[in-house]
Structures are given as C-alpha cells and as structure tokens.
Design an enzyme around this catalytic site. Structure first.
Site, PDB file in Angstrom:
ATOM      1  CB  SER A  67      -6.807   3.301  -3.828  1.00 52.22           C
ATOM      2  OG  SER A  67      -6.802   3.829  -5.109  1.00 52.22           O
ATOM      3  CG  ASP A 279      -8.894   4.289  -8.324  1.00 46.40           C
ATOM      4  OD1 ASP A 279     -10.026   4.823  -8.293  1.00 46.40           O
ATOM      5  OD2 ASP A 279      -7.979   4.612  -7.540  1.00 46.40           O
ATOM      6  CB  ALA A 374       0.516  10.153 -16.342  1.00 50.59           C
ATOM      7  CG  ASN A 375      -2.179   8.167 -11.385  1.00 52.18           C
ATOM      8  OD1 ASN A 375      -3.074   8.998 -11.397  1.00 52.18           O
ATOM      9  ND2 ASN A 375      -1.333   8.065 -10.378  1.00 52.18           N
ATOM     10  N   PRO A 502      11.914   6.886  -5.379  1.00 53.23           N
ATOM     11  CG  PRO A 502      12.387   7.658  -3.207  1.00 53.23           C
ATOM     12  CD  PRO A 502      12.553   8.017  -4.650  1.00 53.23           C
ATOM     13  CB  SER A 503       7.270   3.346  -4.681  1.00 50.74           C
ATOM     14  OG  SER A 503       5.964   3.202  -4.157  1.00 50.74           O
ATOM     15  N   GLY A 504       6.185   5.865  -2.980  1.00 46.96           N
ATOM     16  CA  GLY A 504       5.606   6.256  -1.698  1.00 46.96           C
ATOM     17  C   GLY A 504       4.591   5.237  -1.194  1.00 46.96           C
ATOM     18  CB  THR A 505       2.077   3.332  -2.561  1.00 47.51           C
ATOM     19  OG1 THR A 505       2.510   2.919  -3.853  1.00 47.51           O
ATOM     20  CG2 THR A 505       1.498   4.731  -2.633  1.00 47.51           C
TER      21      THR A 505
END
Ligand code: 16G
Ligand code: MG
Length: 547
Positions: A67, A279, A374-375, A502-505
């Site tokens: 991505s 993206d 939102a992204n 916490p980020s998942g990526t």
C-alpha cells in the site's frame, strides 16, 4: 494421497526458506515489512489461501502489496469469498504458519487442517494480484508456488489495484452477479454507471469535467490510464505521478497528503482546481485544492463521507423510500464531521476501532452504511433488501418521474461503488458524479463544514502493547494514569479532544489531538505525547515541541 502432497510442500518450502528466528504478525492489513523478509511468508500464504479455499469451497484472493509504505517494503493480504478481509481466526492461522520454523511447518499446516476439518480432496482456487513494486513479481510467484504445492489452482491477475482483486473474488463467487471477473468487466461496470449518473447533467463545461489525479507512482496510475479511454471525455483526467519517473509513494500519494496536510510534489495545481491523490494500491483517496490566496485545503475521508451521505439521503427522500442509513467512522474522524452528520444531517453515526474490517462490519448493520476512515479509505454498503427495494422502485411503472429518477440514481450509485472494499477509482467516479449532479465546486463542497485543526504525532516506546484502549480506541485503560493525564490536558483547551493508540502497522504509539486553533491542537498533541513518553515507557529522547 495426502502424504505425497505434504512431501511436495516440504520440498517446495525448502525453496522459500524462513530465516530462523524471524517473527512477523498478520497485522491490521496483513503482513507488511521489508520485501527481503517476505518470500517464505508469501509461499505460506499460498498454502493458507489454498486451505481457506477448500474450507469455504470458494475462490480466495491473495494481494501482494504494501500500500502506502515505501517502495522497499512489501506485504500480503488475504481476501475472503465475498471480497471482504479474511476472518480473524484465519489471521491467527496466518501468523502461526508464518512463524513456524522450517522444520515445524508441516506440523503447523496439519494443525490448521485438523482444527478446521478441511477436506483435502476438495478443489481449491486462488486469485493472485500484485502492485507495481519491483519485489512484487517474485513474491507473487512465491504465493503461486504455495498454492500449487498443496494442489490448488491459481489465477494470476498480474498488476491490479487491491480493490480490483477484491472485486474479482466477489464476482467469481457470486457467479457473475456482482460483475464479470475481468479487468474489462470492472471498467465496464463502473464507467457505465458513471455515464448513467452524469448523463442528465446538462451543460457541463470542460473545467467542470476536469480532474487532476496523483497516482502516487503506483498501480492506481496504470489503472486510471486504462480506464480513461472508457470515460468518453465525460471525465477529463490529468494524471500526475504516473510512475514513469518518480518513486512509489515518495512525497506523493494519499497518505503523504493526509498526514503532511500539504500537496504532493509533481502535481501542477491551479487555484480552485480539483485534485485527488490515490495511495500505493489505490484503496484510498483524498481530494484537495489551493484557493486564490495559495492556501491548501484538504478534503479527506470525513468530507467524502459527508458528501456521499448527503447525496444518498436526498435521493432516499426524493425516491420516497424509508431505508435506515448510517455513517461509520473511527476516532480519527474530525469532530466537526461527526457533529455535522449527527446534528445537521440527522444521520446515525457509529465509531469503530481503526482498520477497514471493523468499519466494514459495522456498516453492514444498516440498510445503507457509509463508512470512511479520515485517511480516505471507505465505501458504501447496501443490504440485499435495500438493493431489491431500490431496483423494484426503479422499474416501477406507477411512480412519478422524480421518484423514478432518484431510484435510478440510487441504482447507479450501487453499481459505481465497490462494495467489497474502499476503492480510489470507484470513489473518485462517485464523487465526480455527485459534484456534477449537484453542480457543486470543490470550494462549495469544502465549505459544508469546517474541520477543527488537528495534529497527529508518534511516540516511540519500549513495548507499545502496554497501551490498552477501550471505547473504539477513544480511551486508554492502561497504563494506569494515562487517561487521567489526557483528560486533564484536554480540559485546558477549547473544543479539544485527544486519544492515543498503539499502531497496528508500525512500532509506535500514535497520538491524535484536535482543538479550536492549530496552535492549541499542536500544543495538546505535544503534551499528550510527553504523557505517553513518561507513563508508557518512552524510548529515545523526549518528544520535542513542534515548531
Ligand atoms: C491499515 C488499515 C487502515 C488503517 C491503518 C492504520 C486496512 C486495509 N488498512 O493501513 O484501515 O487506517 O492500517 O494504521 O485495514 P496504524 O494502525 O498504523 O495507525
Ligand atoms: Mg492502501
């Protein structure tokens, strides 16, 4: 028999060996890391997709992409029969298979077969797609090696966007009801719906038909080119960052534009002109423009959700049908958008955890569910019942012209949107159609409501799992004291809101803050970052004040 099959797996897996000790997780959007670490993962996902296909007696998809990540990275996502993300139990299996050391692979594989009681004599079909990364060709071959090692059949779609592969899987498993499982079928379904939607709009000028597209130097650019020929000048696209020279996602693309809140490089922008960015795998889109003073305005997933919800709600009223419509957002949705949807539009709004599958699931609870992060990742889901009601109405000879027109527009909206997953190309066509139908400029769209100024930051901590959240990630339940600290900081600013997760990526904690002014949002985000750093085991230097 089975044992001969497993010998083949053993032999083939030796050609795709796992680096000893390497541990990776099937995250929010599959596996994602530096491409050099992924060969064994791909082979094993080929194995797993074959099992999943036998289990569901349906075609499964495997998409090779990372991505919006840098070109050096790659990744893989599994697609379930109706085109949705693979179910959570199987994400767990994916992680187990990925992390089994070479000598334990067969045991791990047999474990899944046993737990799921998989009939190994069942046929297996896997659709494979890839993005434009230089590593994608050999990695997608590794997926297909995995499929054939277990006796499955793979079909290689080659270069496709992520949403196109989701669409193919859904078409295949609905036996063509959703469309033709070919790239040509995809284009023809979308452009026909787009032409139908816009054909009644008279006197559109070339200016109104024009759109600048930032293809992020990725697969979306190639596919927009392919699609363009079909659009019969009803949409006139200037394509930038088409991959001919620039680097994938570098200083461009939807993620860059959204996070940096500034225009991508490589796009010619004139005041008031509509521009959008995809993206790296074309499942996200954001719009933007510069005004006559040179000021940049971003229209993100929240603005898109509002535009689409407004359009649909008006059509439902005009068509005289009573269907329950809802909007689904995450904690990142700008507070102004939520207020506008709830208070002004009177639309039900749900908030879920970050990640497409959560939003998708929540949207299925409505007759019409509009979901957007939102992204810029999002789509619209129509329940089967809603689709039938709309179709019935569109064919009803006894209703007046206004109702019929609205029903037909709803029908074409269903056809233009990709209900399997957020799709930059499909979303773009729907947005362009809505703006044309409503005779709206991008400035008018932007002024529907004003975003609250906001800021996103990241904090490095020793172990981000110490942060546990509740209430769709809007409250931190651990570590102790963190939420209290956030609450007391938020109280100091007007119209303020902040949360951490916490980020998942990525190995970071993300901080979001919004407030009445940009200064306050920046200040609040900084102070909350400090609280995370102090209470959740920050590493490296203390977060610095933004300049
Ligand atoms: C992935 C998700 C996206 C989410 C993002 C959050 C899918 C297909 N994609 O890209 O929906 O917004 O992760 O990233 O689910 P984060 O956890 O690092 O903030
Ligand atoms: Mg994407």
């Amino acid at each position: 028999d089975d044992e001969t099959g497993f010998q083949e797996v053993l032999k083939q897996s030796g050609l795709h060996p796992k680096p000893a000790g390497l541990v990776l997780q099937y995250g929010t959007a599959g596996f994602r890391t530096n491409a050099k670490k992924l060969d064994h993962i791909m082979f094993r996902m080929g194995l797993l997709a074959t099992l999943r296909s036998r289990k569901t007696k349906a075609t499964i998809g495997v998409m090779v992409t990372a991505s919006h990540n840098p070109e050096e990275d790659n990744g893989v996502k599994l697609i379930d029969p109706m085109g949705e993300m693979v179910t959570p139990t199987w994400e767990g299996y994916a992680t187990q298979l990925a992390n089994a050391e070479q000598e334990d692979l067969l045991t791990a594989l047999k474990d899944v077969i046993e737990k799921e009681a998989i009939d190994m004599s069942q046929e297996a079909d896997v659709f494979v797609g890839k993005d434009t990364r230089s590593s994608s060709a050999s990695l997608s071959q590794a997926v297909m090696d995995g499929v054939s090692a277990l006796g499955g059949h793979s079909k290689d779609y080659g270069l496709v966007t992520t949403p196109q592969l989701h669409y193919m899987v859904c078409c295949q498993n609905t036996k063509g009801k959703y469309g033709d499982a070919t790239v040509e079928g995809y284009y023809s379904k979308l452009y026909q719906a787009f032409i139908q939607l816009t054909k009644s709009v008279l006197n559109r000028t070339d200016d109104q038909k024009h759109l600048s597209v930032d293809g992020a130097n990725g697969i979306g650019a190639l596919k927009v080119r392919e699609m363009e020929a079909h659009l019969k000048k009803e949409l006139q696209i200037s394509l930038f960052n088409d991959g001919s020279k620039g680097k994938l996602n570098h200083q461009c693309g939807a993620d860059f534009v959204k996070v940096q809140q500034k225009p991508p490089t490589g796009v010619e922008m004139n005041p008031g002109e509509r521009c959008c960015s995809f993206d790296g795998d074309a499942d996200r889109i954001v719009y933007y423009f510069i005004d006559s003073e040179g000021q940049f305005h971003l229209l993100d997933g929240d603005k898109i959700a509002t535009l689409i919800s407004t359009f649909l709600k008006e059509l439902l009223t005009q068509a005289g049908v009573d269907l329950k419509m809802g909007a689904v957002q995450t904690a990142y949705a700008n507070g102004s958008s939520t207020r506008y949807l709830e208070d002004t539009m009177q639309v039900i709004v749900r908030c879920t955890k970050t990640g497409v599958k959560h939003l998708h699931h929540a949207a299925q609870e409505f007759d019409i569910g509009v979901y957007f992060e939102a992204n810029g990742h999002g789509t619209v889901l129509f329940s089967k019942a809603a689709e039938e009601i709309i179709q019935h109405l569109a064919e009803d000879a006894n209703i007046n012209d206004e109702r019929k027109r609205a029903a037909r527009m709803l029908q074409n909206t269903i056809n233009v949107i990709n209900q399997t997953v957020g799709d930059a190309i499909a979303d773009m066509l729907l947005i362009e159609a809505i703006l044309a139908i409503k005779g709206m400029t991008i400035q008018q769209w932007d002024s529907i409501y004003s975003d609250l100024p906001n800021r996103q930051l990241k904090v490095k901590v020793a172990d981000r799992r110490v942060i546990d959240t509740a209430d769709a990630e809007r409250r931190a339940v651990s570590p102790a004291g963190l939420q209290d600290a956030i609450d007391s900081l938020v109280k100091k600013y007007r119209k303020a809101r902040s949360f951490v997760r916490p980020s998942g990526t990525e190995d970071v904690v993300r901080v979001y803050a919004e407030a009445e002014t940009q200064e306050s949002a920046d200040d609040l985000a900084h102070k909350v970052s400090l609280a995370v750093y102090r209470l959740a085991g920050g590493v490296g230097g203390e977060p610095k004040q933004l300049l």
